[in-house]
Design a protein around this motif. Structure first.
Motif, PDB file in Angstrom:
ATOM      1  N   TYR A   7      14.807  53.900   9.330  1.00  0.00           N
ATOM      2  CA  TYR A   7      15.245  53.365   8.045  1.00  0.00           C
ATOM      3  C   TYR A   7      14.086  52.617   7.398  1.00  0.00           C
ATOM      4  O   TYR A   7      13.347  51.908   8.072  1.00  0.00           O
ATOM      5  CB  TYR A   7      16.441  52.440   8.237  1.00  0.00           C
ATOM      6  N   LEU A   8      13.928  52.780   6.089  1.00  0.00           N
ATOM      7  CA  LEU A   8      12.828  52.159   5.368  1.00  0.00           C
ATOM      8  C   LEU A   8      13.305  50.930   4.609  1.00  0.00           C
ATOM      9  O   LEU A   8      14.437  50.880   4.141  1.00  0.00           O
ATOM     10  CB  LEU A   8      12.203  53.154   4.385  1.00  0.00           C
ATOM     11  N   ASN A   9      12.413  49.946   4.492  1.00  0.00           N
ATOM     12  CA  ASN A   9      12.667  48.712   3.746  1.00  0.00           C
ATOM     13  C   ASN A   9      11.546  48.540   2.739  1.00  0.00           C
ATOM     14  O   ASN A   9      10.390  48.368   3.129  1.00  0.00           O
ATOM     15  CB  ASN A   9      12.718  47.505   4.691  1.00  0.00           C
ATOM     16  N   TYR A  10      11.891  48.562   1.480  1.00  0.00           N
ATOM     17  CA  TYR A  10      10.881  48.544   0.422  1.00  0.00           C
ATOM     18  C   TYR A  10      10.264  47.173   0.201  1.00  0.00           C
ATOM     19  O   TYR A  10      10.871  46.147   0.469  1.00  0.00           O
ATOM     20  CB  TYR A  10      11.504  49.018  -0.892  1.00  0.00           C
ATOM     21  N   LYS A  11       9.036  47.228  -0.313  1.00  0.00           N
ATOM     22  CA  LYS A  11       8.294  46.050  -0.746  1.00  0.00           C
ATOM     23  C   LYS A  11       7.834  46.321  -2.170  1.00  0.00           C
ATOM     24  O   LYS A  11       7.725  47.467  -2.584  1.00  0.00           O
ATOM     25  CB  LYS A  11       7.086  45.815   0.166  1.00  0.00           C
ATOM     26  N   VAL A  12       7.531  45.277  -2.923  1.00  0.00           N
ATOM     27  CA  VAL A  12       7.046  45.436  -4.287  1.00  0.00           C
ATOM     28  C   VAL A  12       5.559  45.744  -4.240  1.00  0.00           C
ATOM     29  O   VAL A  12       4.789  45.013  -3.633  1.00  0.00           O
ATOM     30  CB  VAL A  12       7.294  44.158  -5.121  1.00  0.00           C
ATOM     31  N   ALA A  13       5.163  46.857  -4.876  1.00  0.00           N
ATOM     32  CA  ALA A  13       3.746  47.217  -4.935  1.00  0.00           C
ATOM     33  C   ALA A  13       3.109  46.652  -6.187  1.00  0.00           C
ATOM     34  O   ALA A  13       2.039  46.075  -6.139  1.00  0.00           O
ATOM     35  CB  ALA A  13       3.582  48.734  -4.888  1.00  0.00           C
ATOM     36  N   THR A  14       3.760  46.834  -7.327  1.00  0.00           N
ATOM     37  CA  THR A  14       3.249  46.304  -8.582  1.00  0.00           C
ATOM     38  C   THR A  14       4.420  45.869  -9.437  1.00  0.00           C
ATOM     39  O   THR A  14       5.539  46.322  -9.248  1.00  0.00           O
ATOM     40  CB  THR A  14       2.443  47.360  -9.376  1.00  0.00           C
ATOM     41  N   SER A  15       4.142  45.011 -10.368  1.00  0.00           N
ATOM     42  CA  SER A  15       5.175  44.561 -11.285  1.00  0.00           C
ATOM     43  C   SER A  15       4.551  44.343 -12.647  1.00  0.00           C
ATOM     44  O   SER A  15       3.387  43.958 -12.756  1.00  0.00           O
ATOM     45  CB  SER A  15       5.794  43.254 -10.792  1.00  0.00           C
ATOM     46  N   ASN A  16       5.327  44.571 -13.689  1.00  0.00           N
ATOM     47  CA  ASN A  16       4.793  44.339 -15.023  1.00  0.00           C
ATOM     48  C   ASN A  16       4.948  42.881 -15.436  1.00  0.00           C
ATOM     49  O   ASN A  16       4.508  42.490 -16.495  1.00  0.00           O
ATOM     50  CB  ASN A  16       5.471  45.261 -16.047  1.00  0.00           C
ATOM     51  N   GLY A  17       5.557  42.055 -14.567  1.00  0.00           N
ATOM     52  CA  GLY A  17       5.699  40.629 -14.850  1.00  0.00           C
ATOM     53  C   GLY A  17       4.385  39.898 -14.654  1.00  0.00           C
ATOM     54  O   GLY A  17       3.471  40.374 -14.000  1.00  0.00           O
ATOM     55  N   GLN A  18       4.303  38.724 -15.251  1.00  0.00           N
ATOM     56  CA  GLN A  18       3.082  37.932 -15.123  1.00  0.00           C
ATOM     57  C   GLN A  18       3.404  36.627 -14.435  1.00  0.00           C
ATOM     58  O   GLN A  18       4.540  36.179 -14.428  1.00  0.00           O
ATOM     59  CB  GLN A  18       2.479  37.684 -16.500  1.00  0.00           C
ATOM     60  N   GLY A  19       2.407  36.000 -13.866  1.00  0.00           N
ATOM     61  CA  GLY A  19       2.600  34.723 -13.205  1.00  0.00           C
ATOM     62  C   GLY A  19       3.059  34.893 -11.775  1.00  0.00           C
ATOM     63  O   GLY A  19       3.285  35.994 -11.300  1.00  0.00           O
ATOM     64  N   SER A  20       3.199  33.766 -11.086  1.00  0.00           N
ATOM     65  CA  SER A  20       3.587  33.827  -9.680  1.00  0.00           C
ATOM     66  C   SER A  20       5.100  33.888  -9.556  1.00  0.00           C
ATOM     67  O   SER A  20       5.833  33.366 -10.381  1.00  0.00           O
ATOM     68  CB  SER A  20       3.049  32.601  -8.935  1.00  0.00           C
ATOM     69  N   ARG A  21       5.557  34.509  -8.491  1.00  0.00           N
ATOM     70  CA  ARG A  21       6.987  34.594  -8.210  1.00  0.00           C
ATOM     71  C   ARG A  21       7.360  33.435  -7.296  1.00  0.00           C
ATOM     72  O   ARG A  21       6.685  33.176  -6.320  1.00  0.00           O
ATOM     73  CB  ARG A  21       7.306  35.921  -7.529  1.00  0.00           C
ATOM     74  N   ARG A  22       8.475  32.789  -7.617  1.00  0.00           N
ATOM     75  CA  ARG A  22       8.917  31.659  -6.819  1.00  0.00           C
ATOM     76  C   ARG A  22      10.025  32.034  -5.842  1.00  0.00           C
ATOM     77  O   ARG A  22      10.402  31.233  -5.012  1.00  0.00           O
ATOM     78  CB  ARG A  22       9.372  30.529  -7.731  1.00  0.00           C
ATOM     79  N   CYS A  23      10.553  33.251  -5.962  1.00  0.00           N
ATOM     80  CA  CYS A  23      11.592  33.682  -5.036  1.00  0.00           C
ATOM     81  C   CYS A  23      11.388  35.159  -4.723  1.00  0.00           C
ATOM     82  O   CYS A  23      10.731  35.866  -5.488  1.00  0.00           O
ATOM     83  CB  CYS A  23      12.976  33.443  -5.619  1.00  0.00           C
TER      84      CYS A  23
END
Length: 111
Positions: A7-23
């Motif tokens: 079973y695979l569990n995804y991770k975020v590779a890229t995002s069009n959002g800017q700034g740091s993620r807090r969660c």
């Protein structure tokens, strides 16, 4: 869980959002994804419309490229029985965002 199923569990590779993620990113909309000895499966958890799916091998060669129309509850699958034993990375492109997971595939066929 079958010993021949991964079973695979995804991770975020890229995002069009800017700034740091807090969660942590909420990836619950991505499909349940698993592989067995001969197939790669995706069961869609929501209607995503059209997404790009591709798989690369350990040296970056594309071994699967597909555009899928994703509808809630449907299962999409691809034949992978001809793949060699290797490490692969699966990418799903949803809009401008990319998600991935890396997995090992042990070929059960002999040549």
């Amino acid at each position: 869980m079958d010993s021949q199923t991964t079973y695979l569990n995804y991770k975020v590779a890229t995002s069009n959002g800017q700034g740091s993620r807090r969660c942590p990113a909420n990836l619950a909309f991505l499909p349940s994804t698993w592989i067995d000895e001969t197939r790669l499966y995706m069961k869609w958890r929501c209607n995503l419309g059209t997404v790009n799916i591709y798989v690369t091998d350990a040296v970056g060669h594309v071994v699967l490229r597909n555009i899928a129309n994703c509808n809630f509850g449907e299962v999409t699958s691809w034949d992978i029985s001809f793949w060699a034993t290797n490490i692969y990375t699966l990418f799903i492109m949803v809009g401008e965002n990319s998600y991935y997971d890396t997995f090992s595939y042990n070929a059960s066929h002999t040549c």
